[in-house]
Design an enzyme around this catalytic site. Structure first.
Site, mmCIF file in Angstrom:
data_model
loop_
_atom_site.group_PDB
_atom_site.id
_atom_site.type_symbol
_atom_site.label_atom_id
_atom_site.label_comp_id
_atom_site.label_asym_id
_atom_site.label_seq_id
_atom_site.Cartn_x
_atom_site.Cartn_y
_atom_site.Cartn_z
ATOM 1 N N ASP A 1 -2.337 6.277 -6.879
ATOM 2 C CA ASP A 1 -2.474 5.574 -5.684
ATOM 3 C C ASP A 1 -2.458 3.822 -5.910
ATOM 4 O OD1 ASP A 1 -3.119 4.863 -2.474
ATOM 5 O OD2 ASP A 1 -4.806 4.879 -3.315
ATOM 6 N N ASP B 1 0.810 -1.424 -0.489
ATOM 7 C CA ASP B 1 0.200 0.249 0.041
ATOM 8 C C ASP B 1 0.707 1.115 0.201
ATOM 9 O OD1 ASP B 1 -1.742 1.645 0.562
ATOM 10 O OD2 ASP B 1 -2.314 1.601 2.368
#
Length: 465
Positions: A334, A133
């Site tokens: 992202d 992440d």
């Protein structure tokens, strides 16, 4: 795992939480570079496992493509809400309590990232499977003893059986440099609240992490700040054992790996694709077009100057994509988001243009009850959209990210296709997020100290070495 819709009623609660615990964010200038030591190679290349691939423990051979796509869109919407909540609890673009504490509030939903990485922890090494992440900084794993923890396929890590494990005391390391809390026996403690209600609590330690490389080898890295979690509330069943944080906070593993990394995503619709990859260190693949990058509020911010469909540049005021004076808005790349999420004013223009083109292919859009705000038609992407013009995201300094039909559209049911571009909200706080559907068939390089992002369209298989 909690679905995205479970977060709606919790927004106010987590705003309050975030006002009493600090956020783990640091600015571009605060990200100090650390040269890799002899024990930390200058180039580490490891495989990324797509959550829905045959290499993943989550692989469901009987799941339909549209079931997987619906799940991915729910995940994306949770991510958008998270970004926008961060704006509400920040002031002038800086987190309210910005002192690098190890108590972190309102981190992205713990519903699983799209990519996983196999690592081993300790000596002797114990295999683990981590979420990857770019929106989180602290790397953590579940450890023995683990209270209220989810079931996982790989064994829990037992610190007492590792010769390289060294717990951090309250007077040294990150606790000594911040307002970290302490356990009763004097160990440095961390606490993470996720936006879906999940809580992770544990202690900070230093330990050896071994990453599996793309050539089936191993690369050991000594991690100075590793979270060893003893409480993981809120999850009932998941296969991964922790998280590999690629954010830019002061406790990120990237600090020890030269402040550079790159990732390459291939065909996300192909469960047999095995060439997704992640590279750390000075040997990261920093090639292709270059655009300025800033780590605004701890995320990877870029400048979006316009959008084109085919040869037509759409009439969108570029200022709609800019970060406001109070830190609101902005454009982020992202890895934890699947779809492309665009601020409402720009989305309306994109939707109108795409609909005008699709109306020549079909008999008009349909109302799709599962996602009523998406632009949807009866049809199939592969069969009906051959030759549809690509969409280009124009970043600063002439860098483009081009979306073909498989990045612009997703199959939601057997005979329903939808545009994989969705509105991120109506308010000025809304952000634009370039998710991983837009990044498939691209290698993206991050030079954090240099403030640059590298964009190269390529088949990841060609980068394997």
């Amino acid at each position: 795992m909690a679905m995205a819709d479970t977060t709606v009623g919790l927004s106010l609660l987590f705003v309050v939480i975030a006002q009493i615990v600090s956020l783990l964010f640091s600015s571009h200038t605060a990200f100090a570079r650390t040269t890799p030591s002899a024990s930390n190679p200058s180039r580490i290349t490891t495989k990324l496992i797509h959550r829905n691939s045959i290499l993943s423990p989550y692989y469901k051979p009987n799941s339909t493509v549209w079931e997987l796509n619906q799940e991915a869109l729910h995940r994306s919407r949770a991510r958008v809400r998270y970004f926008q909540q961060i704006r509400r609890i920040s002031k002038n673009g800086v987190s309210i309590l910005d002192n690098d504490t190890l108590s972190m509030g309102l981190i992205a939903n713990n519903i699983g990232s799209l990519f996983l990485a196999k690592v081993s922890i300790g000596q002797p090494p114990l295999p683990q499977l981590l979420d990857v992440d770019t929106g989180s900084s602290l790397t953590w794993i579940r450890c023995v003893p683990c209270n209220r923890c989810a079931r996982q396929d790989v064994p829990l890590f037992d610190p007492s059986k590792s010769s390289s494990y060294a717990p951090t005391t309250c007077t040294t390391g990150p606790c000594g440099d911040s307002s970290g809390t302490c356990t009763k026996d004097g160990k440095c403690q961390f606490i993470i609240w996720y936006a879906d209600g999940t809580r992770v609590v544990g202690v900070i330690a230093s330990e050896t992490m071994i990453l599996e490389t793309t050539d089936e080898g191993q690369a050991p890295v000594h991690i100075n700040v590793l979270g060893c979690a003893n409480i993981n509330e809120g999850l009932t069943d998941n296969q991964e054992s922790g998280l590999l944080g690629l954010g830019t906070g002061n406790f990120s593993v990237l600090k020890q790996l030269g402040g550079k990394f790159s990732h390459c995503f291939g065909d996300m619709h192909n469960p047999n694709y095995e060439y997704n990859m992640l590279v750390f260190g000075d040997g990261s693949i920093l090639e292709g077009d270059v655009t300025p990058m800033d780590t605004h509020l701890g995320f990877y911010h870029v400048t979006l100057e316009g959008i084109s469909i085919g040869e037509e540049k759409l009439d969108i005021d570029p200022s709609i994509f800019q970060v406001g004076t109070k830190g609101e808005g902005g454009v982020f790349v992202d890895s934890g988001t699947t779809a492309i999420n665009i601020v409402r004013g720009a989305y309306n223009v994109v939707r109108q243009k795409v609909q005008s083109l699709l109306d020549h292919f079909f008999n008009g859009p349909i109302k799709y009850s599962t996602f009523p705000d998406l632009l949807c038609y009866r049809g199939q992407v592969d069969r009906d959209l051959s030759g549809f013009p690509a969409m280009a995201l124009h970043l600063a300094q002439g860098t483009d990210i081009v979306l073909d039909t498989h990045s612009m559209f997703i199959q939601m049911e057997k005979d329903i296709l939808c545009m994989a571009v969705q509105p991120s909200g109506k308010s000025m706080e809304s952000v634009t997020i370039i998710g991983n559907l837009a990044l498939q068939s691209y290698n993206i390089g991050y030079d954090i100290d240099g403030g640059k992002m590298y964009v190269q369209r390529i088949d990841c298989q060609l980068l394997q070495s």
